[in-house]
Design an enzyme around this catalytic site. Sequence first.
Site, PDB file in Angstrom:
ATOM      1  N   ASP A 152      -2.040  -0.120   5.510  1.00  0.00           N
ATOM      2  CA  ASP A 152      -1.840  -0.801   4.464  1.00  0.00           C
ATOM      3  C   ASP A 152      -1.003  -0.015   3.362  1.00  0.00           C
ATOM      4  OD1 ASP A 152      -1.863  -2.620   2.175  1.00  0.00           O
ATOM      5  OD2 ASP A 152      -3.901  -3.026   2.303  1.00  0.00           O
ATOM      6  N   ASP A 153       0.270  -0.403   3.129  1.00  0.00           N
ATOM      7  CA  ASP A 153       0.953   0.081   2.388  1.00  0.00           C
ATOM      8  C   ASP A 153       1.455   1.777   2.690  1.00  0.00           C
ATOM      9  OD1 ASP A 153       0.782  -1.829   0.704  1.00  0.00           O
ATOM     10  OD2 ASP A 153      -0.070  -0.859  -1.101  1.00  0.00           O
ATOM     11  N   CYS A 171       1.478  -7.622   1.041  1.00  0.00           N
ATOM     12  CA  CYS A 171       0.353  -7.551   1.865  1.00  0.00           C
ATOM     13  C   CYS A 171       0.041  -8.939   2.602  1.00  0.00           C
ATOM     14  CB  CYS A 171      -0.935  -7.105   1.478  1.00  0.00           C
ATOM     15  SG  CYS A 171      -0.867  -5.365   0.661  1.00  0.00           S
ATOM     16  N   ASP A 205       1.922  -2.617   7.056  1.00  0.00           N
ATOM     17  CA  ASP A 205       2.438  -4.130   6.593  1.00  0.00           C
ATOM     18  C   ASP A 205       3.331  -3.802   5.650  1.00  0.00           C
ATOM     19  OD1 ASP A 205       0.984  -2.920   4.585  1.00  0.00           O
ATOM     20  OD2 ASP A 205      -0.219  -4.795   4.213  1.00  0.00           O
TER      21      ASP A 205
END
Length: 498
Positions: free
Chosen positions: A50-51, A83, A319
Amino acid sequence: MIRHRRFAAVLCLVAALGASGCFLQPGGPSGAAERTPAPERPNIVFVLTDDLSWNLVAHMPEVLRMERDGLTFRNFIVADSLCCTSRATIFTGRYPHNTGVRTNFPPDGGFQVFKEEGNEQESFAPHLEKAGYRTALLGKYMNGYHPNDTQGGTAPYVPPGWTEWYVAGNGYGEYDYNLNENGRLVRYGRRPQDYLTDVLANKGVEFIKRAAGSSQPFFVEISTFAPHGPFVPAPRHAGLSGGLKAPRPPSFNEADVRDKPSWLRSRPRLGPPAIRRIDEGYRDRVRMVQSVDEMVGRIRTTLKELGRDRDTYVVFGSDNGFHMGEHRLAGGKMTPYDSDVRVPFLVVGPGVPAGRQVGRPAQNTDLAPTFLDLAGLRPPPATDGRSLVPFLRGAAPPDWRQSVLIEHVKPPPSAEDPDRQDSAPGAPTTYNALRTDELLYVEYANGEREYYDRARDPQEMNNIVGTLPEQRRRHLSDLLYALTHCSGATCATAGRSR
């Protein structure tokens, strides 16, 4: 909404240009020494972070080992650097304008919209499970998903297609969270062993060991909350990287933004306190990804010890990206710029050429059709992306896309939304963008435009849209319109033009 000319005329233009034979050449070395034949029904392990931005990979030795051992997509572009929209696209292979998920929360996005639009049935998981795969999802699902929500049933909800389910809601702090474990709610606290990334790593390895003893193929997605803010590293990594600073590319704290759109032009230069916070945040992000990197190493070691590395693909990616100081932006995503939309994606597995890099543009629309193709399944007709399997086998399709779409709807501020730091006034307004190896062209809802010659200006610092001949600008606008209105096969047609 951004206005364009008539769609029918544009499709004719796109089809004609797509047939002209003007294609990008494959990127990277040809690759491949000895290759193992691909198994008929391979296993797939998908690690989705994530990120995680490209500038963190240099600090991840296990991911760097994947780069040496397998295939790296150097131009993997997310269709929206946010996201929930990105994850909806990953699950379905559809652009955000076709999933209906445009933001992280209703009425324009989030888990509930994803579900109500029928995307759960159209995601890759039900197709894999129906084909005989044992499937599992661990970690993060969709923004707005709550692990204790029954969705009208009697037990915490498990979406269709998942044989096993170990999913959290708000796990960003890595402690004090609930997991929906196959319909049973389990609470985790603040003990060192409750650190969420480590819990996911343990459960992932346990699943692989259980599944490896069966003749049934398996697919497991381990979706970490790391390294999303608030940037909480595992205790064993908290003291690492003491003197490290965030990278300082030429775009860092950009000196002159008079050529930028109004949402960015109004931003002051970053002062010493802001830069100090950026450096502190970057250090914590580097510390945070160490547990992710260890998980990647454990997965690959486990597969090798079980003898399943020869029939298992391991896919690693993110993502969306994350800016930290580029173009005066302190920390976040959602922009059309390289720091936010170009993310790491790497694959190792049977038949994958070692050390190869692909320069052709890939997207998160391509993941669902790739997973289905590896399983021997045909993607649904509504799929906007294309399978990456030819690249995994050392080939480069001659009709591969040249252009990719980036689309973004500015979300309203929300106290619920952990991504709200870029939802405030001054964040990018709604836009659509067209990107190739050579250019970035952006149309904002307020009528502003950007154009960057990426061959000469890869940092996207000089907006030269005012120098474009009118015919060229119209051509780019028409191509962008075709992509923002495409569905299924028409996306491939539109993407072949530039």
